[in-house]
Design a protein around this motif. Structure first.
Motif, short mmCIF file in Angstrom:
data_model
loop_
_atom_site.label_atom_id
_atom_site.label_comp_id
_atom_site.label_asym_id
_atom_site.label_seq_id
_atom_site.Cartn_x
_atom_site.Cartn_y
_atom_site.Cartn_z
N ASP A 1 43.41 24.81 43.71
CA ASP A 1 44.73 25.18 43.19
C ASP A 1 44.67 26.33 42.20
OD1 ASP A 1 43.27 23.68 41.53
OD2 ASP A 1 44.85 22.25 40.99
N GLN A 2 43.62 27.15 42.26
CA GLN A 2 43.54 28.23 41.28
C GLN A 2 43.76 29.59 41.92
OE1 GLN A 2 40.06 28.21 38.86
NE2 GLN A 2 40.21 26.00 38.52
N VAL A 3 44.49 30.43 41.20
CA VAL A 3 44.69 31.79 41.67
C VAL A 3 43.70 32.68 40.91
CG1 VAL A 3 46.34 33.67 41.93
CG2 VAL A 3 47.12 31.30 41.95
N ILE A 4 42.92 33.44 41.64
CA ILE A 4 41.88 34.23 41.00
C ILE A 4 42.12 35.72 41.26
CG2 ILE A 4 39.40 34.64 40.91
CD1 ILE A 4 39.81 31.83 40.17
N LEU A 5 42.08 36.51 40.19
CA LEU A 5 42.20 37.95 40.35
C LEU A 5 40.81 38.56 40.34
CD1 LEU A 5 45.08 38.52 37.77
CD2 LEU A 5 45.27 38.40 40.27
N PRO A 6 40.52 39.41 41.33
CA PRO A 6 39.17 39.97 41.39
C PRO A 6 38.88 40.92 40.22
CG PRO A 6 40.57 40.90 43.11
CD PRO A 6 41.37 39.84 42.43
N THR A 7 37.62 40.97 39.78
CA THR A 7 37.23 41.92 38.74
C THR A 7 36.09 42.79 39.25
OG1 THR A 7 35.56 40.41 37.85
CG2 THR A 7 37.76 40.32 36.85
N ALA A 8 36.00 44.01 38.72
CA ALA A 8 34.92 44.92 39.10
C ALA A 8 33.87 44.91 38.00
CB ALA A 8 35.49 46.32 39.27
N PRO A 9 32.63 45.30 38.32
CA PRO A 9 31.59 45.35 37.29
C PRO A 9 32.00 46.30 36.18
CG PRO A 9 30.66 45.72 39.48
CD PRO A 9 32.15 45.67 39.65
N LEU A 10 31.67 45.97 34.93
CA LEU A 10 31.99 46.84 33.79
C LEU A 10 30.86 47.85 33.62
CD1 LEU A 10 33.02 43.99 31.32
CD2 LEU A 10 34.56 45.48 32.62
N ALA A 11 31.21 49.00 33.02
CA ALA A 11 30.17 49.97 32.68
C ALA A 11 29.38 49.38 31.52
CB ALA A 11 30.80 51.29 32.29
N LEU A 12 28.07 49.28 31.66
CA LEU A 12 27.27 48.57 30.67
C LEU A 12 26.97 49.41 29.45
CD1 LEU A 12 24.66 46.68 32.88
CD2 LEU A 12 26.85 45.85 31.99
N PHE A 13 26.83 48.74 28.32
CA PHE A 13 26.33 49.39 27.11
C PHE A 13 24.82 49.54 27.25
CE2 PHE A 13 30.24 47.29 25.78
CZ PHE A 13 30.90 48.40 25.27
N PRO A 14 24.23 50.48 26.46
CA PRO A 14 22.79 50.76 26.65
C PRO A 14 21.91 49.50 26.58
CG PRO A 14 23.76 52.40 25.19
CD PRO A 14 24.84 51.40 25.49
N GLU A 15 22.16 48.61 25.61
CA GLU A 15 21.33 47.41 25.53
C GLU A 15 21.49 46.53 26.76
OE1 GLU A 15 20.59 46.38 20.83
OE2 GLU A 15 22.26 45.41 21.85
N GLN A 16 22.73 46.43 27.22
CA GLN A 16 22.97 45.63 28.43
C GLN A 16 22.26 46.26 29.63
OE1 GLN A 16 27.33 45.79 28.30
NE2 GLN A 16 27.39 43.54 28.42
N ALA A 17 22.33 47.60 29.71
CA ALA A 17 21.71 48.30 30.83
C ALA A 17 20.20 48.07 30.81
CB ALA A 17 22.03 49.79 30.77
#
Ligand code: ADP
Ligand code: ZN
Length: 737
Positions: free
Chosen positions: A191-207
């Motif tokens: 019963d859930q409606v889900i909106l798709p998300t795209a990958p975020l541009a990463l910060f240097p530490e995340q990258a």
């Protein structure tokens, strides 16, 4: 093909039995196959766990039948089950039961089929129905429901008509209804409606973190990455992108989260990135739902599993990555045998698959931190919050000084009251944390010294105000609150100690206009209460949320700018060598709830021991500093992570039987252990009596688990456990109660 199969039957016997593989089955029986075998005077279900060319026994019986052609459990999972059995001192059956959910073992292969009932055409006219109603009123009732509500599953229909399946079947025989077999799929997220998300541009530490994880996925060097990232630093985004990387190469993933943070919020983030290929496994699924999710994974329809502890055993083929979020969480440890820690078993599964393992936390367990220091794991750090949002500022309030200045013990310090008032004025949100439910935590008589204690457990009774009951939080016993002291008869009973109920009551008198809610085990007994309260809080319909550890973890509420810790000393004074570590982690987690939006957060910690090193380190958000000082004292005393600890708890309704057996166990174990093993006890457990059982502990510490387990198994085998005495062996115990 070997002629003899080693079979573990589904009865708790720590043994493998030899059976002949009959000619007709020799091509189809495989490692992990589920089979029927003759056992005693009947038959039993079992799993093939090995093959041999000959057996010591002469009169071997043969496997009678193969239950499912494709094994439910592959060689890797079988190895993992064996490892769990050996390491955690459990039987092989217990281990196999752990890796295969009950719903799957019982129902066997394939989706659950259900019978669908449809009305035959032409439908009976009014006259025919009327005639039927007189002859067979139950059949008529079924037809009326079908006419009104349309086709439906047999089980639903039978319940609606208040009748039995045979009535429906006789309608089918008369060709008035049609029965068909359909596969039923229960989707827990239907019963859930889900909106798709795209990958975020990463910060240097995340990258940098992502690239290390990718390297690990490609080369298994390093095999395990510890992602130490402050709360709100974007660890989840790193998980998501690492999983995508694997998925693009056809590799699946398992993401473990603590049960308590397996909220719709968490699942939504994964679902909106990956859609249908996500399967969810948690303890609130019905057996049917669990079965269906398991088969969606087994058949490769779902490639990513998000779930609590047991999701680690999901049958994901070509596994590329296992993520353990909040890896320090004690809830990864199973409370009953086998008492495994899903974080540690994840590392072992990664080794066996092989695949990469990613452990994430804002305050990694000292065990994991040590594994980085000694080179077993690689470390990646996210040192700041996304968008460089400030970490909250933590203020420590000395409650001794408070009491001195105001001349009495208040529940709220003046600082905390002022801070809450400010938030209310600015329409910002507050969370108040106290890990104790109820109103008062003890009921006592100042005249004679009586204290209300549970008759079955060695703990004080807690007063719950609304229902005016006193309750035991160990066994759940409930009693009406006495008006007079049961010992001296005076009407002088006092209620002291603070629980969440009292915090709520005081808040309501202090701030009558504020919208206040409480979230603890008492207010969330209803299935949807948890989701409702969190939803209301997120939507800004609640100003102040008061709660136990339920509110401390993993939740993301941008509107919260103040977190109050009512009593930091509670966890600090637990009889456990990890008390300081737990307190430190808790404060960091709680602090992580504040200031996740645009306004910086503040944390106010009330304590009677403001100079305690764990509290001071938390104030400075100084993880390294805390580890250095804590590791030093652990090392000196040879406590984990410098040794493995096994806690053996013995329980019985009869005090002297269990004490005598505990002494016999320790007496016999001592000479059997290598010199380097430290043995302590028997001593009464910190919780010395629970649900009527007297409890004793024997504790061992050593750098090698094997050095302790083998002698322990031998000793337990040689000593006959007296009737009524229960033994729990907890390897790498996290709770010492
Ligand atoms: P953690 O898991 O470390 O607590 P989250 O992954 O929940 O942190 O991230 C906190 C918030 O920051 C989330 O709302 C998330 O969408 C956002 N976020 C994470 N990474 C980025 C990024 N690279 N760019 C923009 N927003 C991000
Ligand atoms: Zn009790």
């Amino acid at each position: 093909m070997p002629k003899i199969a080693k079979v573990v039957v589904e009865i708790a016997l720590d043994r493998e039995f030899d059976y002949q593989v009959p000619e007709a089955l020799s091509a189809t029986v495989r490692l992990g196959s589920r089979v029927h075998v003759p056992f005693g005077h009947s038959t039993a279900r079992g799993y093939v766990v090995g093959f041999a060319d000959h057996s010591d026994r002469q009169d071997l019986k043969a496997i009678t039948a193969l239950i499912s052609p494709k094994p439910l459990i592959n060689e890797t999972m079988l190895k993992l089950a064996r490892w769990i059995g050996d390491y955690y001192a459990a039987t092989i059956e217990q281990a196999i039961r752990t890796v295969l959910p009950c719903a799957v073992r019982r129902k066997g292969a394939g989706f659950i089929e259900q019978t669908l009932v449809t009305l035959a055409s032409p439908a009976p006219d009014a006259a025919a129905l009327k005639a039927l109603r007189q002859r067979a009123p139950k059949q008529a009732a079924v037809l009326e429901i079908l006419q009104r509500d349309g086709a439906q599953p047999l089980t639903v229909l039978v319940r609606a008509a208040g009748t039995t399946p045979s009535v429906v079947k006789s309608l089918a025989e008369k060709k008035m209804a049609i029965l068909t077999r359909e596969t039923a799929m229960r989707d827990p997220l239907a019963d859930q409606v889900i909106l798709p998300t795209a990958p975020l541009a990463l910060f240097p530490e995340q990258a940098a973190a992502l690239s290390l994880v990718k390297q690990s996925m490609d080369t298994l060097k390093p095999p395990v990455v510890l992602l130490h990232g402050v709360t709100g630093s974007g660890k989840t985004e790193v998980y998501l992108q690492a999983i995508r990387y694997g998925l693009d190469q056809g590799r699946g993933a398992i993401v473990l989260v603590p049960e308590i943070s397996l909220t719709p919020q968490t699942v939504e983030r994964f679902r909106s990135r990956f859609g249908e290929t996500i399967a969810v496994l948690h303890s609130h699924l019905s057996d049917g739902e669990r079965h269906d999710e398991w088969y969606r994974i087994y058949e490769g329809k779902a490639r990513i599993v998000v779930g609590a502890r047991s999701a680690l055993f999901a049958p994901v083929d070509r596994l590329g990555l296992i993520v353990v979020d909040e890896e320090h969480e004690p809830s990864y440890k199973q409370a009953e045998a086998p008492r495994y820690n899903a974080r540690d078993v994840a590392v072992m599964r990664g080794h066996l698959e092989p695949c990469a393992v990613l452990l994430g936390s804002a305050s990694p367990a000292l065990e994991s931190f040590c594994n980085v220091r000694n080179g077993k794991y690689a470390l990646s750090e996210l040192t700041h919050r996304v968008d460089h949002r400030q970490m909250p500022c933590m203020r420590i309030v000395d409650m001794r000084v408070e009491a001195e200045q105001s001349g009495r013990m208040d529940v709220f310090s003046r600082d905390l009251v002022e801070a809450i008032r400010k938030r209310l004025d600015q329409a910002e949100q507050t969370m108040l944390f106290l890990n104790r439910r109820g109103f008062s935590t003890s009921v006592l008589c100042p005249a004679c010294g009586y204290v209300a204690v549970c008759t079955q457990c060695a703990v004080k009774m807690t007063w719950h105000k609304g229902c005016n009951e006193i309750r035991c939080h160990i066994c759940g016993r409930v009693q009406r609150t006495p008006n007079r002291c049961p010992t001296c008869g005076l009407p002088t009973l006092k209620f002291s100690g603070i629980g969440t109920q009292r915090v709520e009551a005081i808040m309501r008198t202090l701030f009558p206009k504020a919208r206040i809610e409480r979230m603890d085990a008492d207010t969330t007994t209803h299935k949807h209460a948890y989701g409702r309260i969190l939803g209301d809080f997120k939507a800004g319909k609640i100003d102040v949320l008061i709660g136990t550890q339920m509110i401390a973890k993993g939740l993301h509420f941008p509107g919260v700018t103040l977190v109050g810790v009512m009593n930091a000393d509670l966890s600090l004074h637990m009889p456990d060598f990890r008390a300081a570590e737990r307190t430190f982690q808790l404060l960091l987690q709680v602090a992580g709830r504040a200031g996740r939006g645009d306004v910086p957060g503040e944390v106010i910690v009330q304590t009677f021991t403001p100079f305690n090193p764990a509290i001071q380190a938390a104030r400075r958000l100084d993880y390294q500093g805390f580890c250095d000082q804590e590791l030093e004292s652990r090392k000196e005393l040879l406590y984990p992570p410098f040794a493995h600890l096994i806690c053996i708890t013995l329980e019985s309704l009869r005090a002297e039987a269990v004490e005598r057996f505990a002494q016999a166990l320790a007496g016999r174990l001592a000479p059997a252990l290598p010199k380097a093993v430290i043995l302590a006890g028997p001593i009464p457990a910190p919780l010395s009596r629970a649900k009527g059982h007297y409890r004793f502990q024997v504790i061992m510490r050593s750098t090698s688990v094997k050095a302790m387990i083998l002698p322990l198994k031998e000793t337990l085998k040689a000593l006959r456990c007296p009737p009524g005495v229960r033994i729990a062996v907890d390897v790498d115990a996290l709770s010492m109660m």
